[in-house]
Structures are given as C-alpha cells and as structure tokens.
Design a protein around this motif. Sequence first.
Motif, PDB file in Angstrom:
ATOM      1  N   ALA A  55     -34.217  -5.443  33.430  1.00 54.13           N
ATOM      2  CA  ALA A  55     -35.284  -6.441  33.322  1.00 54.13           C
ATOM      3  C   ALA A  55     -35.883  -6.463  31.923  1.00 54.13           C
ATOM      4  CB  ALA A  55     -36.371  -6.154  34.367  1.00 54.13           C
ATOM      5  N   GLU A  56     -36.069  -5.290  31.333  1.00 54.11           N
ATOM      6  CA  GLU A  56     -36.605  -5.218  29.974  1.00 54.11           C
ATOM      7  C   GLU A  56     -35.646  -5.851  28.977  1.00 54.11           C
ATOM      8  OE1 GLU A  56     -39.437  -4.195  28.713  1.00 54.11           O
ATOM      9  OE2 GLU A  56     -40.349  -3.616  30.616  1.00 54.11           O
ATOM     10  N   SER A  57     -34.362  -5.621  29.176  1.00 51.56           N
ATOM     11  CA  SER A  57     -33.362  -6.193  28.279  1.00 51.56           C
ATOM     12  C   SER A  57     -33.357  -7.718  28.362  1.00 51.56           C
ATOM     13  CB  SER A  57     -31.980  -5.633  28.612  1.00 51.56           C
ATOM     14  OG  SER A  57     -31.003  -6.135  27.742  1.00 51.56           O
ATOM     15  N   ILE A  58     -33.496  -8.250  29.570  1.00 54.44           N
ATOM     16  CA  ILE A  58     -33.566  -9.702  29.757  1.00 54.44           C
ATOM     17  C   ILE A  58     -34.797 -10.265  29.063  1.00 54.44           C
ATOM     18  CG2 ILE A  58     -34.001 -11.490  31.502  1.00 54.44           C
ATOM     19  CD1 ILE A  58     -32.125  -9.880  33.363  1.00 54.44           C
ATOM     20  N   ASN A  59     -35.912  -9.569  29.178  1.00 53.01           N
ATOM     21  CA  ASN A  59     -37.138 -10.018  28.528  1.00 53.01           C
ATOM     22  C   ASN A  59     -36.966 -10.088  27.013  1.00 53.01           C
ATOM     23  OD1 ASN A  59     -40.054  -8.976  27.301  1.00 53.01           O
ATOM     24  ND2 ASN A  59     -40.252 -10.488  28.946  1.00 53.01           N
ATOM     25  N   LYS A  60     -36.364  -9.066  26.436  1.00 51.89           N
ATOM     26  CA  LYS A  60     -36.130  -9.043  24.977  1.00 51.89           C
ATOM     27  C   LYS A  60     -35.171 -10.153  24.560  1.00 51.89           C
ATOM     28  CE  LYS A  60     -38.474  -5.312  23.719  1.00 51.89           C
ATOM     29  NZ  LYS A  60     -39.538  -5.316  22.703  1.00 51.89           N
ATOM     30  N   ALA A  61     -34.082 -10.296  25.302  1.00 46.93           N
ATOM     31  CA  ALA A  61     -33.062 -11.280  24.942  1.00 46.93           C
ATOM     32  C   ALA A  61     -33.575 -12.710  25.052  1.00 46.93           C
ATOM     33  CB  ALA A  61     -31.836 -11.107  25.827  1.00 46.93           C
ATOM     34  N   SER A  62     -34.569 -12.923  25.905  1.00 49.20           N
ATOM     35  CA  SER A  62     -35.122 -14.268  26.091  1.00 49.20           C
ATOM     36  C   SER A  62     -36.339 -14.515  25.209  1.00 49.20           C
ATOM     37  CB  SER A  62     -35.501 -14.475  27.565  1.00 49.20           C
ATOM     38  OG  SER A  62     -36.582 -13.626  27.929  1.00 49.20           O
ATOM     39  N   ASN A  63     -36.545 -13.655  24.225  1.00 51.73           N
ATOM     40  CA  ASN A  63     -37.731 -13.752  23.358  1.00 51.73           C
ATOM     41  C   ASN A  63     -39.025 -13.716  24.175  1.00 51.73           C
ATOM     42  OD1 ASN A  63     -36.207 -13.929  21.008  1.00 51.73           O
ATOM     43  ND2 ASN A  63     -36.083 -16.159  21.093  1.00 51.73           N
ATOM     44  N   GLY A  64     -38.990 -12.944  25.235  1.00 50.84           N
ATOM     45  CA  GLY A  64     -40.182 -12.767  26.052  1.00 50.84           C
ATOM     46  C   GLY A  64     -40.459 -13.890  27.027  1.00 50.84           C
ATOM     47  N   THR A  65     -39.537 -14.847  27.143  1.00 45.90           N
ATOM     48  CA  THR A  65     -39.795 -15.995  28.032  1.00 45.90           C
ATOM     49  C   THR A  65     -39.415 -15.727  29.486  1.00 45.90           C
ATOM     50  OG1 THR A  65     -37.646 -17.062  27.654  1.00 45.90           O
ATOM     51  CG2 THR A  65     -39.435 -17.571  26.091  1.00 45.90           C
ATOM     52  N   ILE A  66     -38.617 -14.695  29.746  1.00 49.30           N
ATOM     53  CA  ILE A  66     -38.285 -14.330  31.131  1.00 49.30           C
ATOM     54  C   ILE A  66     -38.927 -12.980  31.427  1.00 49.30           C
ATOM     55  CG2 ILE A  66     -36.484 -13.862  32.813  1.00 49.30           C
ATOM     56  CD1 ILE A  66     -34.566 -15.512  31.122  1.00 49.30           C
ATOM     57  N   LYS A  67     -39.863 -12.981  32.329  1.00 52.36           N
ATOM     58  CA  LYS A  67     -40.536 -11.744  32.722  1.00 52.36           C
ATOM     59  C   LYS A  67     -40.190 -11.443  34.175  1.00 52.36           C
ATOM     60  CE  LYS A  67     -45.010  -9.443  33.224  1.00 52.36           C
ATOM     61  NZ  LYS A  67     -46.501  -9.579  33.112  1.00 52.36           N
ATOM     62  N   ILE A  68     -39.634 -10.257  34.407  1.00 55.86           N
ATOM     63  CA  ILE A  68     -39.228  -9.847  35.749  1.00 55.86           C
ATOM     64  C   ILE A  68     -40.144  -8.729  36.236  1.00 55.86           C
ATOM     65  CG2 ILE A  68     -37.374  -8.854  37.136  1.00 55.86           C
ATOM     66  CD1 ILE A  68     -35.383 -10.117  35.167  1.00 55.86           C
ATOM     67  N   THR A  69     -40.804  -8.958  37.349  1.00 56.59           N
ATOM     68  CA  THR A  69     -41.634  -7.938  37.984  1.00 56.59           C
ATOM     69  C   THR A  69     -40.858  -7.357  39.160  1.00 56.59           C
ATOM     70  OG1 THR A  69     -43.666  -9.104  37.391  1.00 56.59           O
ATOM     71  CG2 THR A  69     -43.829  -7.440  39.113  1.00 56.59           C
ATOM     72  N   ILE A  70     -40.713  -6.037  39.182  1.00 58.80           N
ATOM     73  CA  ILE A  70     -39.906  -5.371  40.205  1.00 58.80           C
ATOM     74  C   ILE A  70     -40.792  -4.813  41.310  1.00 58.80           C
ATOM     75  CG2 ILE A  70     -38.276  -3.492  40.645  1.00 58.80           C
ATOM     76  CD1 ILE A  70     -37.306  -3.790  37.774  1.00 58.80           C
ATOM     77  N   TYR A  71     -40.391  -5.094  42.534  1.00 62.79           N
ATOM     78  CA  TYR A  71     -41.084  -4.586  43.718  1.00 62.79           C
ATOM     79  C   TYR A  71     -40.127  -3.651  44.454  1.00 62.79           C
ATOM     80  CZ  TYR A  71     -44.286  -8.440  42.769  1.00 62.79           C
ATOM     81  OH  TYR A  71     -45.177  -9.305  42.173  1.00 62.79           O
ATOM     82  N   PRO A  72     -40.283  -2.331  44.300  1.00 64.53           N
ATOM     83  CA  PRO A  72     -39.348  -1.376  44.922  1.00 64.53           C
ATOM     84  C   PRO A  72     -39.758  -1.011  46.344  1.00 64.53           C
ATOM     85  CG  PRO A  72     -40.923  -0.211  43.554  1.00 64.53           C
ATOM     86  CD  PRO A  72     -41.269  -1.682  43.439  1.00 64.53           C
ATOM     87  N   ALA A  73     -38.908  -0.210  46.963  1.00 61.66           N
ATOM     88  CA  ALA A  73     -39.237   0.509  48.200  1.00 61.66           C
ATOM     89  C   ALA A  73     -39.674  -0.396  49.351  1.00 61.66           C
ATOM     90  CB  ALA A  73     -40.305   1.569  47.921  1.00 61.66           C
ATOM     91  N   GLN A  74     -39.010  -1.535  49.507  1.00 58.93           N
ATOM     92  CA  GLN A  74     -39.263  -2.435  50.636  1.00 58.93           C
ATOM     93  C   GLN A  74     -40.687  -2.993  50.655  1.00 58.93           C
ATOM     94  OE1 GLN A  74     -36.599  -1.314  54.296  1.00 58.93           O
ATOM     95  NE2 GLN A  74     -37.687   0.560  53.771  1.00 58.93           N
ATOM     96  N   GLN A  75     -41.299  -3.122  49.482  1.00 61.92           N
ATOM     97  CA  GLN A  75     -42.665  -3.643  49.431  1.00 61.92           C
ATOM     98  C   GLN A  75     -42.765  -5.070  49.953  1.00 61.92           C
ATOM     99  OE1 GLN A  75     -44.651  -3.244  45.627  1.00 61.92           O
ATOM    100  NE2 GLN A  75     -43.869  -1.176  45.308  1.00 61.92           N
TER     101      GLN A  75
END
Length: 346
Positions: A55-75
Amino acid sequence: MKLPWLRLTGAVATGLGLLGLHAVPAAAQDKPVEMRFSHWVPTAHPMHTAAVAWAESINKASNGTIKITIYPAQQLGKAFDHYNMARDGIVDISHVNPGYEPGRFPIVAAVELPFIFSNSKEGSAALDAWYRRYADREMKDVRYCLAFAHDPGTFHFTKKKVVSPTDMNGVKFRPPNAVIANWMRTLGATNVQASAPEIRDVLEKGVAEGAGSPWGSLGLFGIDKVTNFHIDAPIYISEQVWVLNKAKYDSMSPAQKKVMDEHCSSDASLKIATPWADFESGGKAKLKAMPGQDVYPLTPEQIAAWRKSAEPIVANWEADVKKAGHDPKAILDDLKKTVAARNAAY
C-alpha cells in the motif's frame, strides 16, 4: 531472506523502486483516491506487513493520489465473506481465500489438489501467472489483482498419530480448503468448517481433532498449544487472492490504473509471498524444539498411499470444472507446466 521493501523500519516502504516495479507516475492533477483494504489475519502476520508495504508503494508511485487504509483481523467482515465484500463495494480491496467457499471457484481450486507444490515462493509467482489466464472466467464481478500461497501445509492432530489415509476414518477434521475437505470425506473423516483464526478454538473444545495448517501459523494462532502430532510432509497449499472492486478501479485515472496494474503482477505476488513462506517454514524447527510435540516423517510407502487416496478428489475436481463449462485436463496440465517452469513442482 527479507526483501528490502518488507523490512520493518519507520517507513515500511520508501518507494516503488523498493518493489522492483516500474509504474508510470500518476499525473499531478489526478484526483485523490481513498481505498479500503480488508483482510482477516492479525497484524502480527507477515502477510499484513507485506500488505502495508504494498500500500505504501502504491501511494508513492501515485504521487500520493492513491491512499489505501488497511483493516486487518476481520474488522470489516468474516474471512468467508471477503469476495462478496469487494464485489459489493463494502471494501475496495480484499484478501480472499477461495477455498473457504466450496464449489464457487472450481478452476483456482486446482491448486488445492495435494502434492503439486514444493514451495510457495516461486510457486506463488507460478500460481499467479497461471490463474491470470483464467480469473475472468470465475471472478467476473471483481477485478483480479494477484494470487499467492502460504508455504506448503500439513496435517496436525490433538490426540491421534495419523500415518496413513485409513487412520483418518472417524476423525473430526478442520480442512484448509474445499478440495481437502472433499478428500477427507472420502477417507471417512467429518469436516469442521473454521477459518484460520478459529482453528485453536474448535480443537480446544473438541469440536475438531485435527486440522490442516502450515507450520508457522501453529504458533501465531496458538494451535501448537492444543496439538501434539504433526505429519512432516508438504501436503497442500491454500491459494490467497487479492481482488479489487470494479467500480473503484474504473473510477481511477489512466495513470492511477497503471500504478495499480504494476502492483497487481506475478512479481508482486512473489514479493508478498516470500516473507510469509519464510515465516511458515521456520515454524517447523520451533515446534520440534517444544516438549511433547511429535513431528514425524512418512515413509515412501505411506506417501504413496496418501497419493493413491487422493485420486478420487482429482476426478471430483475434474467433474466440477466440466460442469462449469471448462476443460479440466487442459487447465491442470497448464498449472503443472507453469509450476514446473518455476522449479516449484512437488
């Protein structure tokens, strides 16, 4: 060996270069995109660490335009629901175990057949390259991203040392996927459905007497506290698939889609699978060092008996694929050829 982009530092990943990918940078005028990524393993799991880095790599590659928030553990939902969650837009990215939904994804279930994979590093890259050719046939209502697998798993038991397939008769068993469940039924076992985080509970309560799991997860989920007998053989893998909500992907700019496409690849699959494979394979030595644990190999004759006992489930899988309108022989031959080309065959 830990890959640089998965090293636990202040910033989990510092750019697309760490991924070894070469996505086209997103244009400065691209509108920001917020994405919700749901999975069902705990944050201590190496797959979560890989997801954060991805997710961090995607954010960097998109110049910060794609932000992914991760919800783990069946939240956001149970493990069994994750395909539908991405399809219905409850989440934008989800981690799916197709084996949790028997009969729904017959093509990808080919990788659940026992004694195909010897490892899940190059094996994961092979799995992804192979399934990329078939995903549109049975996952039409989501956008396929990538697939990978854990290190080959085996069978673990609470009270009974199982060495031959005939020993499974009457055992209450938690299968790791639908194909193994079918196999266990043919051997006279009773299947107990439970996701990985639920295995210890069903074993501790006596609802199940055995379970399929890779080695490292025994400690992660506390399964080692309630099992004593462990077959030392790479019997099966369970495929893991990341999928995207179609509408969310379609809403992106061409440059942002390019970033996502570069991160949905066999190369990314290999990198995501590697730390998980290392974690799982390392669990066997830890278990062997524990008192009261019996980790035992099978003889060549016993392995041959297990292979022979699995022949009916191959036939059943072929029937399921034919019923879905596909050619099982061509699909399985393609899988074995792709796995062999990556030096990951059993």
